[in-house]
Design an enzyme around this catalytic site. Structure first.
Site, mmCIF file in Angstrom:
data_model
loop_
_atom_site.group_PDB
_atom_site.id
_atom_site.type_symbol
_atom_site.label_atom_id
_atom_site.label_comp_id
_atom_site.label_asym_id
_atom_site.label_seq_id
_atom_site.Cartn_x
_atom_site.Cartn_y
_atom_site.Cartn_z
ATOM 1 N N CYS A 2 0.870 -1.177 0.010
ATOM 2 C CA CYS A 2 0.168 -0.053 -0.118
ATOM 3 C C CYS A 2 0.949 1.139 0.078
ATOM 4 C CB CYS A 2 -0.826 0.051 1.314
ATOM 5 S SG CYS A 2 -2.020 -1.243 1.450
ATOM 6 N N ARG A 27 1.622 1.346 -5.956
ATOM 7 C CA ARG A 27 1.723 0.427 -4.940
ATOM 8 C C ARG A 27 0.166 -0.317 -4.367
ATOM 9 N NH1 ARG A 27 6.203 0.711 -1.820
ATOM 10 N NH2 ARG A 27 5.349 -0.173 -0.195
ATOM 11 N N TRP A 74 -3.929 -1.671 -1.250
ATOM 12 C CA TRP A 74 -3.928 -3.045 -1.955
ATOM 13 C C TRP A 74 -4.409 -3.988 -1.042
ATOM 14 C CZ3 TRP A 74 -3.415 -4.568 -6.868
ATOM 15 C CH2 TRP A 74 -3.079 -5.861 -7.096
ATOM 16 N N ASN A 100 0.634 -0.005 6.086
ATOM 17 C CA ASN A 100 0.891 -0.783 4.987
ATOM 18 C C ASN A 100 1.571 -2.212 5.660
ATOM 19 O OD1 ASN A 100 2.273 -1.752 2.669
ATOM 20 N ND2 ASN A 100 3.951 -0.496 2.676
ATOM 21 N N GLY A 101 1.134 -3.303 5.197
ATOM 22 C CA GLY A 101 1.519 -4.506 5.800
ATOM 23 C C GLY A 101 0.596 -5.427 6.112
ATOM 24 N N GLU A 472 7.157 -20.820 -20.448
ATOM 25 C CA GLU A 472 7.100 -19.474 -19.802
ATOM 26 C C GLU A 472 8.334 -18.966 -20.378
ATOM 27 O OE1 GLU A 472 5.008 -18.013 -18.386
ATOM 28 O OE2 GLU A 472 5.787 -16.284 -17.465
ATOM 29 N N LYS A 476 7.568 -15.603 -22.314
ATOM 30 C CA LYS A 476 8.114 -14.270 -22.147
ATOM 31 C C LYS A 476 8.696 -13.713 -23.269
ATOM 32 C CE LYS A 476 6.593 -13.188 -19.218
ATOM 33 N NZ LYS A 476 5.757 -13.886 -18.421
ATOM 34 N N GLU A 479 6.358 -12.647 -26.143
ATOM 35 C CA GLU A 479 5.349 -11.517 -26.033
ATOM 36 C C GLU A 479 6.092 -10.035 -25.689
ATOM 37 O OE1 GLU A 479 3.073 -12.116 -22.435
ATOM 38 O OE2 GLU A 479 4.511 -12.736 -21.130
ATOM 39 N N HIS A 495 11.116 -35.253 -32.176
ATOM 40 C CA HIS A 495 9.855 -35.513 -32.979
ATOM 41 C C HIS A 495 9.360 -34.414 -33.766
ATOM 42 C CE1 HIS A 495 9.782 -39.195 -30.772
ATOM 43 N NE2 HIS A 495 9.959 -38.651 -29.551
ATOM 44 N N LYS A 593 -2.931 -6.436 -19.790
ATOM 45 C CA LYS A 593 -2.787 -6.988 -18.513
ATOM 46 C C LYS A 593 -4.003 -7.997 -18.104
ATOM 47 C CE LYS A 593 -0.152 -7.551 -14.902
ATOM 48 N NZ LYS A 593 0.855 -8.430 -15.083
HETATM 49 C C1 G6P Z 1 -3.266 -12.033 -20.079
HETATM 50 C C2 G6P Z 1 -1.715 -11.515 -19.934
HETATM 51 C C3 G6P Z 1 -1.034 -12.646 -19.310
HETATM 52 C C4 G6P Z 1 -1.626 -13.462 -18.231
HETATM 53 C C5 G6P Z 1 -3.120 -13.982 -18.704
HETATM 54 C C6 G6P Z 1 -3.724 -14.434 -17.468
HETATM 55 O O1 G6P Z 1 -3.071 -12.682 -21.412
HETATM 56 O O2 G6P Z 1 -1.212 -10.688 -20.827
HETATM 57 O O3 G6P Z 1 0.331 -12.120 -18.986
HETATM 58 O O4 G6P Z 1 -0.934 -14.458 -17.707
HETATM 59 O O5 G6P Z 1 -3.841 -12.778 -19.272
HETATM 60 O O6 G6P Z 1 -4.091 -13.386 -16.613
HETATM 61 P P1 G6P Z 1 -4.298 -13.737 -15.057
HETATM 62 O O7 G6P Z 1 -4.610 -12.225 -14.417
HETATM 63 O O8 G6P Z 1 -5.720 -14.450 -15.259
HETATM 64 O O9 G6P Z 1 -3.428 -14.489 -14.349
#
Ligand code: G6P
Length: 598
Positions: A2, A27, A74, A100-101, A472, A476, A479, A495, A593
């Protein structure tokens, strides 16, 4: 996570606090509030939502004064709402606090306070702090604060004010706080960015310190009563940099935050070598687990399958959330459906959970955002407490998901009376340090990025529990750098995918010590034989050095911890490559996001 802000001086505090909260919004941004003191009264305004909306509230005109505190939240305990927003006050609105905490023993303290007649109105862990101060206050605010913090377990950054006092008290244990020194005015903030336009002279409070801040002076002492030194620092950063705390991108900042996020996540969850999760499920009744998620969270789910099947011996099925809903899934008695989502708002995952509930399954969420739609839809939940993740490409939430899944697997094993190696629990406690060590390789990885950023494509290969980390790593890289990349189980390479290998198509191997290390070494030879370049991430460098010029050493851990450790180099490599290519790292093209459409 927070944000806290405070001001005491001659100016009108309200605009200073609001501007500060705007800067601290990264935050946390689910609710906010301010408290100002005027004519020996506290004037408070709180609201769910963001600073932008808060600024338009007509009631703000009534909130005035030259001394005040503010908070942007948060949520950790209690949904985002006006009632749960800070500042919190005592029963008589004489004292206000922002926190905060996380207070781990709040429930116990809350029960005692309620018995003593205190009226606690929110669901937060924070509100009990102000009632404790009220309980101990007999004219000396400092003394009451000291008695209160001695009872608290957990972490806190606190700002406290009283309607009759010309000071703000700040206390720190675990959560950052800095005092800003002005001319005839003082500031307090979780992050210096919130006060940088007013002063560059700051004093960072250390853990277990308390400060009494007045308009023209401040004192710092340790919580044991000893006077402490004031070390004044000059801040040289500009505003833009500091919002990212000196990092170039939020993604980079979030990668380097991981030792802290994992430390926060583990706090209070391991006691006497047992895993403590407060879940509304009975492990012995679970016959099968279905994990559903999207994107990076789906990769976490794949690791979760290895964890749960190995430790708890419960069969696990992993399903794309977007597929689960539409294929009339079979749900039997004893099925538990787990949804993993950083945001808690992803439409596909939400609908999958709703579908599972409709069919009678018990549901559990592994979520970052408290109060999010999925967190409200599930029967039970594990909050991963990674704090706000701003970079679109998920980093710190991913490792917090992995760690939560490992804890969950061990919790299920415990519930089914299966043995858990003590050594693994000890290693888990060391995880934040191991992550830190793994991140210490960043210069080496930056050099590799320079060598490989012009590659036309990339493979990421691994075996066993590290296979999802290969997936993953590839995600990364593609993307944020737009380089085509694929992740595979190393044994599957021959294969088909191997057809793509040539000198401009390198392969990154995740090769920790394990029963399959010899097998993966053979896969490396297969790539080399076709003139493919290799990068090897390993905790057994002596053995693998002869196979590649590019070996990245990571700390030696048990195989079950290695996926979390191996995530660091793949995140860093993607980040540095994208940076060299000049990509918009925090907001990659075409991505969002949180995807709230199906
Ligand atoms: C979007 C983002 C990804 C994320 C996915 C799932 O496609 O670009 O980076 O992994 O959503 O999001 P979530 O909030 O459900 O983990």
């Amino acid at each position: 996570m927070c944000g806290i802000i405070g001001y005491i001086g001659k100016k009108e505090a309200q605009p200073i606090l609001i501007k500060g909260l705007e800067r601290l919004e990264y935050r946390g941004y689910d609710s906010l509030g301010i408290c100002l003191q005027k004519n020996n009264k506290l004037h408070i305004l709180k609201k769910k939502g963001r600073v932008e909306d808060f600024k338009r509230l007509p009631l703000l005109a009534n909130i005035q004064g030259n001394l005040g505190i503010g908070h942007t939240r948060w949520a950790t305990h209690g949904v985002p709402s006006q009632l749960n927003a800070h500042p919190h006050t005592d029963c008589h609105q004489n004292i206000a606090i922002v926190h905060n905490g996380i207070i781990e023993n709040y429930q116990l303290l809350k029960n005692v306070l309620i018995k003593e007649g205190h009226k606690i109105v929110s669901q937060t862990d924070s509100e009990i702090i102000v009632h404790l101060i009220e309980k101990f206050y007999h004219g000396d605010l400092e003394e009451a604060v000291l008695k209160t913090v001695n009872l608290l377990e957990g972490t806190f950054g606190l700002a406290i004010m009283h309607k009759d006092k010309n000071n703000i008290i700040a206390v720190r244990r675990g959560s950052p706080l800095a005092i800003g020194i002005g001319r005839g005015e003082m500031f307090l903030a979780s992050d210096v960015s919130a006060m940088l336009e007013h002063t560059r002279q700051v004093v960072y409070l250390k853990d277990n310190q308390m400060a009494v801040i007045r308009r023209n002076s401040f004192q710092i002492k340790n919580l044991d009563g000893q006077k402490a030194e004031k070390e004044i620092k000059m801040i040289k950063w500009n505003l833009d940099q500091i919002e990212k705390s000196g990092y170039k991108h939020f993604m980079e900042k979030e990668i380097f935050e991981q030792p802290e996020t994992i430390k926060d996540l583990l706090r209070g969850k391991i006691k006497n070598n047992t895993i403590k999760l407060s879940l509304n499920i009975e492990p012995e009744r679970i016959k099968r687990i279905i994990i559903t998620a999207c994107g990076t969270s789906w990769h976490a789910a794949l690791v979760g399958k290895y964890f749960i099947e190995h430790f708890a011996r419960i069969p696990v099925v992993v399903d794309y959330a977007s597929e689960f809903r539409y294929r009339n899934p079979i749900i039997n008695e004893g099925d538990l459906v787990v949804g993993i989502s950083q945001s808690g708002e992803t439409a596909d995952t939400l609908e999958a959970i709703r579908e599972a509930k409709k069919k009678g399954a018990a549901t559990l969420g592994i979520i970052n955002v408290v109060g999010s739609t999925i967190s409200q839809a599930v029967d039970s939940g594990i909050f991963i407490h990674a704090g706000p993740e701003i970079g679109v490409a998920s980093t710190k939430a991913f490792t917090a998901q992995l760690t939560s899944l490992l804890l969950f697997a061990l919790y299920l094993a415990q519930g089914n009376n299966l043995k858990i190696e003590k050594a693994l629990i000890l290693e888990l406690k060391q995880l934040p340090n191991q992550i830190k060590e793994s991140l210490a390789n960043h210069k080496e990885i930056k050099a590799l990025a320079k060598q490989f950023y012009k590659s036309k494509g990339f493979f990421f290969l691994a075996r066993g529990v590290n296979t999802p980390i290969a997936l993953e790593g590839a995600l990364k890289l593609k993307e944020i750098s737009y380089i085509p990349a694929e992740g595979y189980p190393a044994g599957e390479m021959k294969h088909g995918p191997i057809a793509l290998i040539d000198k401009d198509f390198p392969t990154l191997f995740l090769a920790p010590r394990s029963a399959t290390l010899n097998k993966i070494i053979s896969n490396m030879q297969e790539i080399k034989a076709r003139k493919g370049e290799t990068i090897i991430v390993t905790n057994d460098p002596k053995r693998l050095k002869r196979l590649s010029h590019s070996v990245v050493e990571v700390p030696l851990t048990s195989e079950w911890i290695s996926p979390i450790i191996n995530t660091m180099p793949v995140q860093l490599l993607a980040y540095y490559i994208a940076d060299l290519k000049g990509c918009n790292i925090d907001k990659p093209r075409n991505l969002a996001k949180s995807v709230t459409v199906e």
